[in-house]
Design a protein around this motif. Structure first.
Motif: not given
Length: 627
Positions: A86-98
């Motif tokens: 879950x943490x990895x998925x959220x971090x990937x989503x956050x990286x896409x929004x940066x």
């Protein structure tokens, strides 16, 4: 002259100290060079503490041992893996929004450079330095070489030849090493941890028996107490830490959701996990949400609310939740936790920081049960290493009357003035008497201790009177007025008591304590006299008018000769006079033998404590004949 066996004892002590130091250094070296094995084993041992209760619960449900362990380990590591996914998925989503936040970050940084106080000055200085650097780095024109006509010119340096290094196509093995290299080490460690956890849970009883055989088969009680103590402290620490982290992470996630920070529950979960890391965890947990609030909101309100949320939660967690839940769960001092974090981090890196508190708890337990390693418990434990009377005596020796008064007032608030005198002050003065007999050449410390004790008695008397509730009756008013008089001043009363020092200033300090208790606690008027009042010359001139009780004060371990002489002289002058001898240094006298000792000393009673003297005085006062 030193005793014949003093040198042999000293040599034995030094040898034991050298062996202990060498063993500690060797253990640290082994832990450092064998960290590839010890780190997974320590992690597995810590997890086994947490997983042992669920395994035992499943065993009570009649499940086989292997099945219970398999279910518990699978659920535990499945939960850890799910949280990681879950943490990895959220971090990937956050990286896409940066990239969408890039313009907001640039605008805020530009605002900080121009609008902040002194921002324009900083920009001008930066621009000037940049222009000067560019001017210095530009080549000079050919005509302005600075050469003088008619002089030889240096040949021009040859321009460097650019060289380009081209690497060949990467081999498949190199690609695998580049991609999988950083992942293999954590995966290997995780695999070792899983294997260790399974085998520790399977062989739990056998490992415990082998450890008992190794460390103390001859004293199974002490060894079992050590193991149970360590297990209870570590398990309680993990449970309390989990509860504290949940009470921090859940409100944080909800607060960030209301503020509008993206991925709020991710940051709440990470905060709950990172707080297992001492000291650095809370800062790392706050870093990402604060940075994200700075990047998302064009204004400054989201950043301000996020920082305020973290500050409020930290204050509540550190000052309310942790003291309430922790209590004495670990038995470590605050300084020990800091030093342990530094030591284990330097030894094992970030994993050592995570394991620092549980490992140090185990070291403190070892120090409590292994005499050679007792220094670990003294240095790292949270329990006071000095008894109250030792602390009080040390403050008096150092001339620190303020801290001595603080110790006294805290003890009085917790118990009573009588308990403080009998349990702390008198034992402290006994230590002073022992030192007096051991160092007869130095009398200054005796005066310092006696004067400091007298100052403490005066402060305790005032403290007790301030805490006493005021009762609006004539009897209470008269008692309060009598209690306001100085302890050492004579008091005109129908039944006064003399508290007389036997030989030294320490005896006089104990007499002052007794007088204060008789005045404030028992309502019996008393006054204190120094040892010179019962000297050979002065004893015959002692004013016994209206005196009904004389309390003698002695710290000497064998005061029989002095007490008997004074008692006989006083009885000759006043046969009805009651005499009680406070033998503060004779704590070994049994209660059944007190009457025999009093008869041998020609006294009416003897007492090893102020409470016993008070009881005798009150009994005489309440008798039909009175005092």
């Amino acid at each position: 002259m030193r005793p014949p066996n003093a040198e042999s004892r000293s040599g034995t002590t030094v040898g034991a100290g050298v062996i202990t130091t060498g063993s500690v250094v060797l253990a640290v070296a082994v832990l450092y060079f064998g960290r590839d094995i010890f780190v997974p084993f320590a992690l597995a041992l810590l997890l086994s503490f947490a997983l042992a209760p669920p395994v035992l619960w499943l065993r009570r449900l009649r499940l086989p041992k292997v099945a219970a362990i398999a279910i518990t380990v699978s659920l535990a590591f499945g939960l850890i893996g799910g949280i990681g996914f879950i943490v990895a998925g959220q971090l990937v989503q956050l990286a896409g929004n940066l990239p969408a936040y890039q313009d907001t970050i640039k605008t805020k940084l530009q605002t900080l450079r121009t609008d902040a106080p002194g921002g324009g000055v900083v920009a001008q200085v930066t621009e000037t330095i940049k222009d000067l650097s560019q001017e210095l780095s530009e080549p000079k024109p050919a005509g302005s070489s600075g050469t003088v006509p008619g002089t030889l010119t240096q040949p021009k340096a040859r321009a460097p030849i650019p060289v380009t290094i081209e690497q060949g196509a990467a081999q498949p093995i190199q690609i695998i090493q580049t991609v999988l290299g950083p992942i293999i080490a954590p995966l290997a460690t995780a695999g070792l941890v899983i294997v260790f956890v399974v085998f520790i849970l399977i062989e739990r009883e056998d490992l415990r028996d082998r450890f008992l055989k190794l460390v103390g088969a001859d004293d199974l009680q002490t060894s079992s107490e050590a193991i149970n103590d360590a297990a209870a402290r570590v398990s309680r620490y993990l449970l309390m830490q989990l509860v504290v982290n949940l009470t921090y992470g859940v409100p944080l996630g909800l607060g960030l959701y209301l503020i509008g920070v993206p991925n709020p529950f991710l940051w709440g979960l990470l905060a709950a996990l990172l707080r297992f890391v001492p000291y650095l965890g809370p800062f790392l947990a706050a870093l990402f949400p604060v940075a994200l609030a700075f990047a998302v909101d064009p204004g400054w309100s989201m950043l301000g609310w996020t920082i305020a949320l973290f500050l409020v939660l930290e204050l509540i967690s550190n000052n309310v939740v942790e003291p309430w839940l922790y209590g004495t769960s670990t038995g470590l001092s605050s300084l020990a936790i800091i030093m342990a974090a530094i030591f284990w981090t330097s030894l094992w890196g970030p994993v050592g920081l995570f394991l620092s508190t549980p490992l140090t708890v185990c070291l403190v337990v070892i120090g409590r049960y292994v005499p050679q390693l007792e220094f670990l418990g003294v240095l790292l434990g949270s329990e006071p290493v000095l008894a109250p009377e030792q602390r009080f005596y040390q403050r008096l020796l150092s001339g620190n009357a303020e801290e001595a008064v603080e110790i006294a007032e805290n003890y009085v608030d917790e118990k009573s003035a009588l308990a403080f005198y009998d349990e702390v002050a008198l034992p402290a003065l006994r230590l002073a008497e022992v030192d007096r007999r051991r160092t007869t050449s130095d009398k200054d410390f005796r005066l310092i201790v006696a004067e400091g004790t007298m100052a403490v008695v005066r402060e305790v008397a005032e403290h007790v009177r301030e805490r006493r509730p005021t009762v609006a009756t004539d009897a209470a008013d008269s008692t309060e007025a009598a209690a306001q008089s100085e302890i050492a001043e004579p008091v005109e009363a129908p039944d006064p008591v003399l508290c007389v020092a036997g030989r030294t200033e320490l005896d006089e300090a104990a007499a002052a304590m007794l007088a204060q208790i008789l005045v404030d606690d028992a309502g019996v008027q008393s006054r204190v006299l120094p040892a010179s009042a019962i000297s050979l010359d002065a004893l015959g001139r002692l004013d016994l008018t209206s005196v009904k009780v004389v309390c003698l004060s002695y710290f000497h371990p064998k005061p029989e000769v002095y007490v008997r002489y004074v008692c006989r002289r006083l009885k000759r002058r006043s046969p009805k006079l009651k005499i009680v001898a406070g033998l503060w240094g004779r704590t070994s006298v049994k209660a059944d033998d007190l009457e025999d000792v009093a008869r041998a000393l020609a006294a009416d009673a003897v007492a090893p404590s102020i409470e016993e003297v008070r009881r005798n005085v009150l009994a005489w006062r309440q008798s039909p004949s009175g005092l």
